[in-house]
Design a protein around this motif. Structure first.
Motif, mmCIF file in Angstrom:
data_model
loop_
_atom_site.group_PDB
_atom_site.id
_atom_site.type_symbol
_atom_site.label_atom_id
_atom_site.label_comp_id
_atom_site.label_asym_id
_atom_site.label_seq_id
_atom_site.Cartn_x
_atom_site.Cartn_y
_atom_site.Cartn_z
ATOM 1 N N TYR A 1 0.829 -1.203 0.000
ATOM 2 C CA TYR A 1 0.000 0.000 0.000
ATOM 3 C C TYR A 1 0.873 1.268 0.000
ATOM 4 O O TYR A 1 0.516 2.266 -0.607
ATOM 5 C CB TYR A 1 -0.968 0.008 1.186
ATOM 6 N N SER B 1 -8.544 6.892 -2.880
ATOM 7 C CA SER B 1 -9.780 6.361 -2.280
ATOM 8 C C SER B 1 -9.855 4.847 -2.436
ATOM 9 O O SER B 1 -10.302 4.141 -1.523
ATOM 10 C CB SER B 1 -11.010 7.017 -2.917
ATOM 11 N N ASN B 2 -9.408 4.351 -3.583
ATOM 12 C CA ASN B 2 -9.384 2.895 -3.795
ATOM 13 C C ASN B 2 -8.420 2.216 -2.829
ATOM 14 O O ASN B 2 -8.711 1.132 -2.314
ATOM 15 C CB ASN B 2 -9.015 2.568 -5.237
ATOM 16 N N ASP C 1 -10.170 2.026 0.443
ATOM 17 C CA ASP C 1 -11.185 0.966 0.426
ATOM 18 C C ASP C 1 -10.540 -0.409 0.611
ATOM 19 O O ASP C 1 -11.034 -1.247 1.378
ATOM 20 C CB ASP C 1 -11.979 0.980 -0.884
ATOM 21 N N GLU C 2 -9.436 -0.639 -0.102
ATOM 22 C CA GLU C 2 -8.737 -1.924 0.028
ATOM 23 C C GLU C 2 -8.222 -2.125 1.445
ATOM 24 O O GLU C 2 -8.327 -3.211 2.007
ATOM 25 C CB GLU C 2 -7.545 -1.980 -0.941
ATOM 26 N N ARG D 1 -9.061 9.559 -6.736
ATOM 27 C CA ARG D 1 -9.814 8.309 -6.926
ATOM 28 C C ARG D 1 -8.944 7.107 -6.582
ATOM 29 O O ARG D 1 -9.393 6.160 -5.930
ATOM 30 C CB ARG D 1 -10.337 8.191 -8.348
ATOM 31 N N PHE D 2 -7.688 7.159 -7.021
ATOM 32 C CA PHE D 2 -6.763 6.065 -6.736
ATOM 33 C C PHE D 2 -6.519 5.946 -5.227
ATOM 34 O O PHE D 2 -6.525 4.849 -4.669
ATOM 35 C CB PHE D 2 -5.439 6.294 -7.487
ATOM 36 N N GLN E 1 1.911 1.820 -3.527
ATOM 37 C CA GLN E 1 0.770 2.346 -4.285
ATOM 38 C C GLN E 1 0.538 3.823 -3.959
ATOM 39 O O GLN E 1 0.252 4.632 -4.850
ATOM 40 C CB GLN E 1 -0.496 1.545 -3.981
#
Length: 156
Positions: free
Chosen positions: A96, A116-117, A120-121, A113-114, A99
């Protein structure tokens, strides 16, 4: 117990002991490999273990004359270890973090958006509660530190 039964028992016992030693060797080799490849991704680890599993099954059959049952038990134990590695907090956080670093160089609105993803993960993987929980935060400081950094980097 007849003599044949005793011999069979000792062969089964030694076979199991052999498999345990072999699994410990695999774990030690993985730990060494992982320490030398600190930036490896989860995909890289999966590739590593795919090769190891095949090589170990061949070696057990060829060098140790292991039965299909012994090899099957070894593979099950190795799969358990692989799951443990792939789901380790350390590995997940490193993934993470990479990322997050990649996302920071993206342009808006893609970056948010990325990010936020990623959040979420992380919520799914670490079971981060929807409502703030001091108990969870105290038990998972590294997870929450990264989660907060990701959250703060978004442009809402």
């Amino acid at each position: 117990m007849r003599a044949g039964g005793i011999v069979k028992y000792f062969i089964e016992y030694l076979g199991g002991y052999r498999m345990i030693n072999r699994l410990e060797e695999v774990k030690q080799r993985f730990n060494k490999w992982y320490s030398e490849n600190a930036n490896v991704t989860q995909y890289g680890i999966e590739e590593y273990f795919t090769e190891v599993m095949y090589n170990e099954a061949v070696t057990l059959q060829r060098d140790y004359e292991a039965s299909a049952i012994e090899i099957g038990e070894f593979v099950i134990a190795l799969n358990d270890f692989i799951e443990e590695v792939l789901n380790s907090t350390e590995l997940l956080l490193a993934s993470y973090e990479r990322q997050f670093e990649s996302a920071c160089s993206m342009k808006e609105p893609t970056r948010s958006r990325f990010l936020s993803n990623i959040m979420d993960e992380m919520e799914r993987k670490f079971k981060i509660p929807r409502q703030e929980s001091n108990e969870f935060d105290a038990a998972n400081p590294e997870v929450m530190a990264l989660y907060s950094r990701v959250s703060s980097a978004r442009d809402l």
